[in-house]
Scaffold this active site. Structure first.
Site, PDB file in Angstrom:
ATOM      1  N   ALA A   1       4.056  -3.388   6.727  1.00 26.65           N
ATOM      2  CA  ALA A   1       3.213  -2.295   6.223  1.00 26.65           C
ATOM      3  C   ALA A   1       1.888  -2.891   5.744  1.00 26.65           C
ATOM      4  O   ALA A   1       1.474  -2.709   4.608  1.00 26.65           O
ATOM      5  CB  ALA A   1       3.925  -1.554   5.102  1.00 26.65           C
ATOM      6  N   ILE A   2       1.246  -3.628   6.636  1.00 26.80           N
ATOM      7  CA  ILE A   2       0.033  -4.381   6.260  1.00 26.80           C
ATOM      8  C   ILE A   2      -1.253  -3.677   6.694  1.00 26.80           C
ATOM      9  O   ILE A   2      -2.322  -4.270   6.697  1.00 26.80           O
ATOM     10  CB  ILE A   2       0.066  -5.809   6.846  1.00 26.80           C
ATOM     11  N   GLY A   3      -1.136  -2.404   7.043  1.00 26.20           N
ATOM     12  CA  GLY A   3      -2.334  -1.652   7.393  1.00 26.20           C
ATOM     13  C   GLY A   3      -2.418  -1.319   8.876  1.00 26.20           C
ATOM     14  O   GLY A   3      -1.481  -1.571   9.645  1.00 26.20           O
TER      15      GLY A   3
ATOM     16  N   ASP B   1      -9.492   7.617  11.762  1.00 26.82           N
ATOM     17  CA  ASP B   1      -9.142   6.202  11.574  1.00 26.82           C
ATOM     18  C   ASP B   1      -9.898   5.261  12.497  1.00 26.82           C
ATOM     19  O   ASP B   1      -9.877   4.045  12.284  1.00 26.82           O
ATOM     20  CB  ASP B   1      -7.640   6.003  11.804  1.00 26.82           C
TER      21      ASP B   1
ATOM     22  N   HIS C   1       0.875  27.070 -20.792  1.00 25.64           N
ATOM     23  CA  HIS C   1       1.866  26.256 -21.496  1.00 25.64           C
ATOM     24  C   HIS C   1       3.244  26.892 -21.336  1.00 25.64           C
ATOM     25  O   HIS C   1       3.382  28.107 -21.498  1.00 25.64           O
ATOM     26  CB  HIS C   1       1.519  26.175 -22.987  1.00 25.64           C
TER      27      HIS C   1
ATOM     28  N   ILE D   1       2.162   3.109   2.421  1.00 28.18           N
ATOM     29  CA  ILE D   1       3.317   3.084   3.333  1.00 28.18           C
ATOM     30  C   ILE D   1       4.409   2.170   2.796  1.00 28.18           C
ATOM     31  O   ILE D   1       5.593   2.526   2.766  1.00 28.18           O
ATOM     32  CB  ILE D   1       2.879   2.633   4.740  1.00 28.18           C
TER      33      ILE D   1
ATOM     34  N   GLY E   1       0.843  -1.184   0.000  1.00 28.19           N
ATOM     35  CA  GLY E   1       0.000   0.000   0.000  1.00 28.19           C
ATOM     36  C   GLY E   1       0.878   1.233   0.000  1.00 28.19           C
ATOM     37  O   GLY E   1       2.080   1.174  -0.298  1.00 28.19           O
TER      38      GLY E   1
END
Length: 466
Positions: free
Chosen positions: A269-271, A312, A445, A182, A180
């Site tokens: 970093a699994i949530g 959260d 531009h 993180i 994800g």
């Protein structure tokens, strides 16, 4: 002591709620058990982006010759990179503290618990034996979330995002579990500073919640950078060795074959999982979801009147900007101002790797599953003048429109600067802007913003530059 509102937690949901309440005339207090500003300011959004900015600058200096600038020696000092990130955190912490004082909000350090109706107890942060009671008319729970734990025994070199930002030497080999936001950001950072990085992801591709084309593009880029990707895989076993490394067995979920590797650090970093334990929710009967989040209505009130929850700790997006929006809407509804509900289909997701990733609304697959007939346009940065000037031509803009009514269903971007560019899309979608409105709005531009116009032109068969 009695307050009109007590907020538990001082993250981007909590302190924003408290300030908005004070602006509307409520006598307000915040209870914080750790660090002012919550995870976002102290260990999440802010310090990670500082590290990523340093990593990008290091990359840029390494290719300075392409810009006609000869830099003799580019040297990376990890200690100074980490120290800079902590300095930024301290400065912003002081800023939040000043805002709290300016708005005459009482800041209480300690651990809060609901003990009975309209009453909390707070154990003093510095003197655990001291306990105080505070009464309130309204309570907002903004306690946030904590990292999910792996189902393995604790290992000294297995860390979460907080630990990952405290490693003071460059690891030779590092494994990241999860891809994800993180996981990808940390993979990018450690790859740039010189680590051999492996990502293990149980799904078939990186960033499973993104549009498939975005996932494929970032996978291609990461492979090019030398990051090893093990998708459809899981950690089967891990063992800490005397060498201070960890031996890991990784299983391919399709073939059931395994490989064994040794790494210096593992980053989980699994949530995240919500902070709801030991808050005393059961003392007043506040209901939770099966996943442990607090149940709320569309304006963040729990099943108990005058008890609210945001951020959260409730179901939905674990994002700082979402918590802040929820905070303002929650307080304004509490005060009878009748704000519009938050449109969760117009929440941007941003990932600050290089290339950056940003998306909002439906993916192409989701739009089709919803039954829309769609028009899709895609424009590569390799065909954009400003991207060539910047030396950043990786990536593309992808737009998705409803064929019948022209509703902007989704936008998916990967490339340098897209985390800023996505705001134009959010505003346009919020205003129910049509493709014609965008095409008739002259964009400067050269600019990165031109890519949005180019992608929309592509969707409607009006392409000029591709």
């Amino acid at each position: 002591m009695h307050f009109d509102l007590i907020v538990i937690g001082s993250g981007p949901g909590g302190y924003v709620a408290a300030i908005r309440a004070a602006q509307l005339g409520l006598k307000t207090a915040i209870v914080e058990k750790h660090e002012l500003g919550g995870v976002c300011l102290n260990w999440g959004c802010i310090p990670t982006k500082s590290l990523l900015t340093s990593a990008y600058l290091f990359q840029l200096l390494q290719k300075s010759n392409k810009f006609g600038i000869n830099v003799q020696k580019v040297e990376l000092k990890l200690e100074k990179i980490l120290d800079r990130s902590r300095q930024i955190v301290e400065e912003l912490q002081k800023g939040v503290e000043c805002l709290i004082k300016k708005n005459e909000i009482k800041l209480i350090y300690g651990t809060a618990k609901i003990c009975k109706e309209n009453t909390i107890t707070v154990n003093n942060k510095y003197q655990d034996q001291d306990q105080y009671q505070y009464q309130f008319s309204n309570l907002i729970i903004a306690t946030g979330a904590k990292p999910k734990q792996l189902d393995f025994p604790k290992i000294p070199n297995l860390v979460n995002y907080k630990g990952a930002m405290s490693i003071r030497e460059i690891p030779k080999n590092i494994l990241i579990i999860g891809s994800g936001a993180i996981g990808l950001e940390l993979a990018y950072f450690y790859n740039v500073i010189g680590s051999n990085v492996i990502i293990v992801e149980k799904h078939s591709h990186l960033l499973p919640n993104a549009d498939k084309e975005i996932s494929l593009e970032i996978s291609k880029t990461f492979k090019k950078k030398g990051i090893k990707l093990l998708t459809n895989s899981r950690i089967k076993e891990m063992k800490y060795l005397k060498s201070k490394q960890t031996k890991i067995e990784i299983e391919d979920l399709q073939t059931k074959s395994t490989i064994k590797i040794k790494v210096d650090y593992l980053i989980s970093a699994i949530g995240v999982t919500p902070y709801t334990k030991n808050l005393g929710l059961e003392n007043v009967g506040i209901k939770l979801t099966p996943n442990g989040h607090i149940k709320v209505n569309e304006y963040y009130e729990t099943n108990i009147k005058n008890y609210y929850a945001i951020g959260d700790v409730i179901p939905g997006f674990s994002l700082a900007h979402v918590a802040s929006q929820e905070a303002k809407l929650c307080v304004e509804k509490m005060m009878g101002l009748n704000p519009n509900k938050l449109n969760y289909n117009n929440i941007p997701m941003c990932i600050y790797t290089n290339p950056e990733i940003a998306f909002v609304g439906y993916s192409e697959k989701e739009a089709l599953e919803k039954g829309f007939e769609i028009k899709v346009g895609k424009f590569p940065f390799s065909a954009l003048g400003k991207a060539k000037i910047n030396g950043e031509t990786e990536g593309f803009i992808k737009v998705i429109f409803d064929k019948k009514y022209g509703e902007w269903l989704g936008c998916h971007m990967i490339g340098k600067g897209v985390t800023e560019l996505i705001t134009e899309v959010i505003i346009a979608r919020n205003l129910e802007t049509t493709p014609t409105d965008i095409l008739q709005s002259t964009h400067p531009h050269p600019s990165i913003n031109e890519s949005i116009v180019e992608a929309i032109e592509k969707a409607y068969g009006k392409s000029i530059h591709i």
